[in-house]
Scaffold this motif. Structure first.
Motif, PDB file in Angstrom:
ATOM      1  N   ALA A 112     -18.318   9.852   2.524  1.00 55.33           N
ATOM      2  CA  ALA A 112     -17.003  10.705   2.514  1.00 55.33           C
ATOM      3  C   ALA A 112     -16.273  10.463   3.895  1.00 55.33           C
ATOM      4  CB  ALA A 112     -17.870  12.219   3.045  1.00 55.33           C
ATOM      5  N   LEU A 113     -16.965   9.903   4.789  1.00 45.52           N
ATOM      6  CA  LEU A 113     -16.020   9.679   6.020  1.00 45.52           C
ATOM      7  C   LEU A 113     -15.193   8.380   5.770  1.00 45.52           C
ATOM      8  CD1 LEU A 113     -18.389   9.891   9.113  1.00 45.52           C
ATOM      9  CD2 LEU A 113     -16.377  10.959   8.825  1.00 45.52           C
ATOM     10  N   GLU A 114     -15.618   7.296   5.048  1.00 48.16           N
ATOM     11  CA  GLU A 114     -14.951   6.284   4.589  1.00 48.16           C
ATOM     12  C   GLU A 114     -13.928   6.504   3.924  1.00 48.16           C
ATOM     13  OE1 GLU A 114     -15.735   3.615   6.382  1.00 48.16           O
ATOM     14  OE2 GLU A 114     -15.713   1.737   5.203  1.00 48.16           O
ATOM     15  N   LEU A 115     -14.203   7.360   2.935  1.00 49.53           N
ATOM     16  CA  LEU A 115     -13.194   7.905   1.834  1.00 49.53           C
ATOM     17  C   LEU A 115     -11.980   8.426   2.760  1.00 49.53           C
ATOM     18  CD1 LEU A 115     -15.122   8.737  -1.396  1.00 49.53           C
ATOM     19  CD2 LEU A 115     -14.061   6.593  -0.907  1.00 49.53           C
ATOM     20  N   GLU A 116     -12.227   9.502   3.669  1.00 49.95           N
ATOM     21  CA  GLU A 116     -11.327  10.180   4.295  1.00 49.95           C
ATOM     22  C   GLU A 116     -10.518   8.878   4.896  1.00 49.95           C
ATOM     23  OE1 GLU A 116     -10.168  13.215   4.266  1.00 49.95           O
ATOM     24  OE2 GLU A 116     -12.016  13.813   2.981  1.00 49.95           O
ATOM     25  N   ALA A 117     -10.844   8.088   5.665  1.00 48.99           N
ATOM     26  CA  ALA A 117     -10.335   6.983   6.484  1.00 48.99           C
ATOM     27  C   ALA A 117      -9.364   6.129   5.400  1.00 48.99           C
ATOM     28  CB  ALA A 117     -11.240   5.921   6.983  1.00 48.99           C
ATOM     29  N   VAL A 118      -9.927   6.032   4.184  1.00 46.05           N
ATOM     30  CA  VAL A 118      -9.161   5.248   3.274  1.00 46.05           C
ATOM     31  C   VAL A 118      -8.038   6.006   2.624  1.00 46.05           C
ATOM     32  CG1 VAL A 118      -8.865   4.258   0.913  1.00 46.05           C
ATOM     33  CG2 VAL A 118     -10.815   3.515   2.573  1.00 46.05           C
ATOM     34  N   LYS A 119      -8.124   7.057   2.365  1.00 43.66           N
ATOM     35  CA  LYS A 119      -7.032   8.482   1.964  1.00 43.66           C
ATOM     36  C   LYS A 119      -6.050   8.370   3.069  1.00 43.66           C
ATOM     37  CE  LYS A 119      -6.009  11.579  -0.757  1.00 43.66           C
ATOM     38  NZ  LYS A 119      -5.874  11.352  -2.338  1.00 43.66           N
ATOM     39  N   ALA A 120      -6.486   8.366   4.448  1.00 42.30           N
ATOM     40  CA  ALA A 120      -5.504   8.264   5.534  1.00 42.30           C
ATOM     41  C   ALA A 120      -4.577   7.222   5.622  1.00 42.30           C
ATOM     42  CB  ALA A 120      -6.346   8.564   6.865  1.00 42.30           C
ATOM     43  N   LEU A 121      -5.273   6.135   4.873  1.00 45.63           N
ATOM     44  CA  LEU A 121      -4.138   4.964   5.089  1.00 45.63           C
ATOM     45  C   LEU A 121      -3.299   4.911   3.903  1.00 45.63           C
ATOM     46  CD1 LEU A 121      -6.995   2.095   4.854  1.00 45.63           C
ATOM     47  CD2 LEU A 121      -5.375   2.864   6.874  1.00 45.63           C
ATOM     48  N   GLY A 122      -3.388   6.063   2.961  1.00 44.99           N
ATOM     49  CA  GLY A 122      -2.040   6.517   1.846  1.00 44.99           C
ATOM     50  C   GLY A 122      -2.703   6.472   0.512  1.00 44.99           C
ATOM     51  N   MET A 123      -3.988   5.742   0.399  1.00 51.87           N
ATOM     52  CA  MET A 123      -4.411   5.494  -1.092  1.00 51.87           C
ATOM     53  C   MET A 123      -4.743   6.655  -1.827  1.00 51.87           C
ATOM     54  SD  MET A 123      -4.303   2.149  -1.057  1.00 51.87           S
ATOM     55  CE  MET A 123      -4.084   1.020   0.171  1.00 51.87           C
ATOM     56  N   ASP A 124      -4.334   6.305  -3.157  1.00 53.17           N
ATOM     57  CA  ASP A 124      -4.959   7.709  -4.065  1.00 53.17           C
ATOM     58  C   ASP A 124      -5.930   7.290  -5.094  1.00 53.17           C
ATOM     59  OD1 ASP A 124      -5.103  10.408  -5.005  1.00 53.17           O
ATOM     60  OD2 ASP A 124      -3.436  10.030  -6.141  1.00 53.17           O
ATOM     61  N   GLU A 344      -4.328  -9.291   7.755  1.00 55.73           N
ATOM     62  CA  GLU A 344      -4.841  -8.333   8.437  1.00 55.73           C
ATOM     63  C   GLU A 344      -3.776  -7.133   8.460  1.00 55.73           C
ATOM     64  OE1 GLU A 344      -7.146  -9.436  12.007  1.00 55.73           O
ATOM     65  OE2 GLU A 344      -8.521 -10.309  10.677  1.00 55.73           O
ATOM     66  N   ARG A 345      -2.652  -7.156   7.909  1.00 52.31           N
ATOM     67  CA  ARG A 345      -1.623  -5.996   7.879  1.00 52.31           C
ATOM     68  C   ARG A 345      -2.226  -4.766   7.431  1.00 52.31           C
ATOM     69  NH1 ARG A 345       3.407  -9.151   5.192  1.00 52.31           N
ATOM     70  NH2 ARG A 345       1.575  -9.922   4.042  1.00 52.31           N
ATOM     71  N   SER A 346      -1.854  -3.612   7.718  1.00 50.44           N
ATOM     72  CA  SER A 346      -2.089  -2.381   7.450  1.00 50.44           C
ATOM     73  C   SER A 346      -1.472  -2.248   5.857  1.00 50.44           C
ATOM     74  CB  SER A 346      -1.987  -1.360   8.345  1.00 50.44           C
ATOM     75  OG  SER A 346      -0.461  -1.138   8.326  1.00 50.44           O
ATOM     76  N   PRO A 347      -2.033  -1.197   5.182  1.00 48.22           N
ATOM     77  CA  PRO A 347      -1.250  -0.854   3.880  1.00 48.22           C
ATOM     78  C   PRO A 347       0.198  -0.484   4.249  1.00 48.22           C
ATOM     79  CG  PRO A 347      -3.533  -0.006   3.894  1.00 48.22           C
ATOM     80  CD  PRO A 347      -3.295  -0.496   5.215  1.00 48.22           C
ATOM     81  N   GLY A 348       0.378   0.352   5.510  1.00 48.67           N
ATOM     82  CA  GLY A 348       1.701   0.748   5.952  1.00 48.67           C
ATOM     83  C   GLY A 348       2.702  -0.483   6.141  1.00 48.67           C
ATOM     84  N   GLU A 349       2.208  -1.462   6.701  1.00 51.34           N
ATOM     85  CA  GLU A 349       2.952  -2.671   6.951  1.00 51.34           C
ATOM     86  C   GLU A 349       3.034  -3.431   5.998  1.00 51.34           C
ATOM     87  OE1 GLU A 349       1.479  -3.613  11.542  1.00 51.34           O
ATOM     88  OE2 GLU A 349       0.184  -4.067   9.841  1.00 51.34           O
ATOM     89  N   LEU A 350       2.225  -3.413   4.957  1.00 50.41           N
ATOM     90  CA  LEU A 350       2.596  -4.129   3.793  1.00 50.41           C
ATOM     91  C   LEU A 350       3.364  -3.401   2.905  1.00 50.41           C
ATOM     92  CD1 LEU A 350       1.543  -6.774   2.430  1.00 50.41           C
ATOM     93  CD2 LEU A 350      -0.198  -5.379   1.022  1.00 50.41           C
ATOM     94  N   ALA A 351       3.372  -2.019   2.768  1.00 46.05           N
ATOM     95  CA  ALA A 351       4.446  -1.310   2.029  1.00 46.05           C
ATOM     96  C   ALA A 351       5.746  -1.582   2.646  1.00 46.05           C
ATOM     97  CB  ALA A 351       3.910   0.208   2.154  1.00 46.05           C
ATOM     98  N   ALA A 352       5.901  -1.771   3.893  1.00 46.11           N
ATOM     99  CA  ALA A 352       7.160  -1.999   4.421  1.00 46.11           C
ATOM    100  C   ALA A 352       7.825  -3.241   4.155  1.00 46.11           C
ATOM    101  CB  ALA A 352       7.063  -1.735   6.076  1.00 46.11           C
ATOM    102  N   MET A 353       6.900  -4.167   4.257  1.00 49.97           N
ATOM    103  CA  MET A 353       7.339  -5.577   4.003  1.00 49.97           C
ATOM    104  C   MET A 353       7.778  -5.484   2.435  1.00 49.97           C
ATOM    105  SD  MET A 353       6.462  -8.702   1.895  1.00 49.97           S
ATOM    106  CE  MET A 353       4.926  -8.181   1.661  1.00 49.97           C
ATOM    107  N   LEU A 354       7.148  -4.840   1.483  1.00 50.74           N
ATOM    108  CA  LEU A 354       7.418  -4.835  -0.054  1.00 50.74           C
ATOM    109  C   LEU A 354       8.729  -4.025   0.051  1.00 50.74           C
ATOM    110  CD1 LEU A 354       3.942  -3.894  -1.559  1.00 50.74           C
ATOM    111  CD2 LEU A 354       5.373  -6.191  -1.664  1.00 50.74           C
ATOM    112  N   HIS A 355       8.901  -3.006   0.840  1.00 49.51           N
ATOM    113  CA  HIS A 355      10.334  -2.153   0.685  1.00 49.51           C
ATOM    114  C   HIS A 355      11.529  -3.278   1.055  1.00 49.51           C
ATOM    115  CE1 HIS A 355      12.717   1.484   0.577  1.00 49.51           C
ATOM    116  NE2 HIS A 355      13.187   0.998   1.848  1.00 49.51           N
ATOM    117  N   GLN A 356      11.215  -3.878   2.121  1.00 50.55           N
ATOM    118  CA  GLN A 356      12.273  -4.872   2.494  1.00 50.55           C
ATOM    119  C   GLN A 356      12.545  -5.833   1.424  1.00 50.55           C
ATOM    120  OE1 GLN A 356      10.952  -6.962   6.119  1.00 50.55           O
ATOM    121  NE2 GLN A 356      12.542  -5.549   7.374  1.00 50.55           N
ATOM    122  N   GLY A 357      11.748  -6.277   0.591  1.00 49.23           N
ATOM    123  CA  GLY A 357      11.888  -7.417  -0.475  1.00 49.23           C
ATOM    124  C   GLY A 357      12.259  -6.405  -1.659  1.00 49.23           C
ATOM    125  N   GLY A 358      12.562  -5.085  -1.493  1.00 46.19           N
ATOM    126  CA  GLY A 358      13.330  -4.400  -2.819  1.00 46.19           C
ATOM    127  C   GLY A 358      12.203  -3.740  -3.623  1.00 46.19           C
TER     128      GLY A 358
END
Ligand code: SF4
Length: 381
Positions: A112-124, A344-358
């Motif tokens: 449960a703790l692990e899943l909460e931590a992954v959920k907090a990264l934005g994952m569904d 080692e980038r976080s999901p948020g950092e990866l999403a930002a890189m993707l956003h910059q690339g359109g």
């Protein structure tokens, strides 16, 4: 009837010889095919040395076909390791049974703790990973983990030991929608050299796992080889043949492919062959041209700079912020990892890189509520 019958008709050595014989005309013929028209013979041309001068053309075509089918999106996921206990001895893996390392199976509270931590990264959605230990981490344990996950995520995938068809059906009723199971290598002798003990020694049982998944009606099935165990061109061809067989035989399922290269881990294993960055790009583009529908996944095993370059060339799915040890997101920062990650980038950092690339990051895979749509439509009719 299974892929084994098709596999027995294929020869590793003849495959290698056939790929080596391909020339520019074969590559140009493959590139001239309409979308969805690439044959397995064309695929051999596309992964051959003769295709190297055509890499730019392959990359452009692969990008275009991917955007046509998937849009400017990348699905992100973070694997959750439930356990590092394993009954098998695989010489290339940190979880191998003979490695004297601390072993861990997450409790309900830890899951449960692990899943909460992954959920907090934005994952569904969540991908559960374990070592292969059917007695300790079998169907009853997995069902408990799924129950905890269903309260938090819209879909569940897993990468665990191969199971029987009835087990898959039971787990689907518990919320499972996708299973990844890699053959590692399709070369029997090389397979036997590195899988020394345990259920994984059984080459045929593993090879027929996607058939059992297809018969069970699994929504998504992942295939692949582990690059470094034998010749990358021959293994790529056998994966392609397996994919083509599955797409034709179990056409209701979706498919995904991954291209793991052997990474450093606890222990000492030197890959037999090396897959270079250029080779990997060639494989990715060739798979896209072979199958417009297949999802192609690039993991954090690869460096940030490689992933920044490669994601537009056919990739649809990327892991992000991965921890390859049980409890790695919430608590066990330093316990044993299956392998070292590179990006080692976080999901948020990866999403930002993707956003910059359109591109837009997608945080979910399947929604279990869609399963009810046929029933609802029937009730409305
Ligand atoms: S590769 Fe899989 S089966 Fe082999 S030792 Fe590692 S976790 Fe166990």
């Amino acid at each position: 009837m299974s892929f084994l019958a098709t596999f027995e008709k294929l020869s590793w050595d003849q495959t290698l010889a056939s790929i080596a014989e391909k020339g520019a005309t074969d590559v140009e013929r493959a590139l001239a095919r309409p979308t969805g028209g690439v044959t397995l013979d064309d695929f051999q041309a596309l992964i051959s040395p003769a295709a190297v001068p055509y890499l730019e053309a392959m990359a452009q075509r692969s990008h275009q076909q991917t955007v046509e089918r998937f849009g400017y999106t990348q699905q992100l996921f973070s694997p959750v390791y439930l356990s590092n206990v394993c009954s098998n001895v695989c010489t290339y893996c940190g979880f191998s049974a003979l490695n004297r390392i601390p072993r861990k199976i997450l409790s309900d509270e830890e899951i449960a703790l692990e899943l909460e931590a992954v959920k907090a990264l934005g994952m569904d959605h969540v991908l559960f990973v374990t070592g292969e230990a059917n007695r300790m981490v079998g169907v009853p344990y997995l069902k408990k983990a799924f129950k905890i996950a269903r309260e938090r995520f819209s879909s569940i995938s897993m990468e665990v030991q191969p199971l029987d068809q009835a087990d898959y059906e039971e787990l689907m009723s518990a919320g499972l929608s996708a299973v990844l199971v890699y053959q590692e290598t399709y070369h029997r002798d090389s397979y036997a050299e590195v899988h020394l003990r345990g259920m994984k020694k059984n080459f045929e049982y593993r090879l027929e796992t996607p058939d059992r998944l297809g018969r069970a009606g699994m929504k998504k099935i992942g295939l692949g080889a582990l690059y470094g165990l034998d010749d990358w061109r021959a293994d790529s061809f056998f994966v392609a043949a397996h994919l083509r067989y599955m797409e034709k035989t179990y056409w209701r399922s979706r498919y995904s492919l991954s291209f793991p290269r052997i990474r450093p881990h606890e222990g000492d294993f030197s890959p037999k062959t090396v897959l270079t960055d250029r080779d990997l790009i060639q494989i990715i583009c060739a798979y896209r041209l072979l199958s417009p529908e297949v999802e192609l996944s690039l993991s954090t095993r690869e460096s940030a700079s490689f992933r920044n370059h490669a994601y537009k060339l056919g990739i649809t799915t990327m892991s992000a912020g991965s921890k390859t040890n049980p409890g790695g997101y919430a608590a066990e920062k330093d316990s044993l990892k299956q392998f070292e990650i590179s990006d080692e980038r976080s999901p948020g950092e990866l999403a930002a890189m993707l956003h910059q690339g359109g591109y837009e990051a997608v945080w979910k895979d399947w929604d279990a509520s869609y399963d009810k749509v046929p029933e609802v439509m029937e009730a409305m009719a």
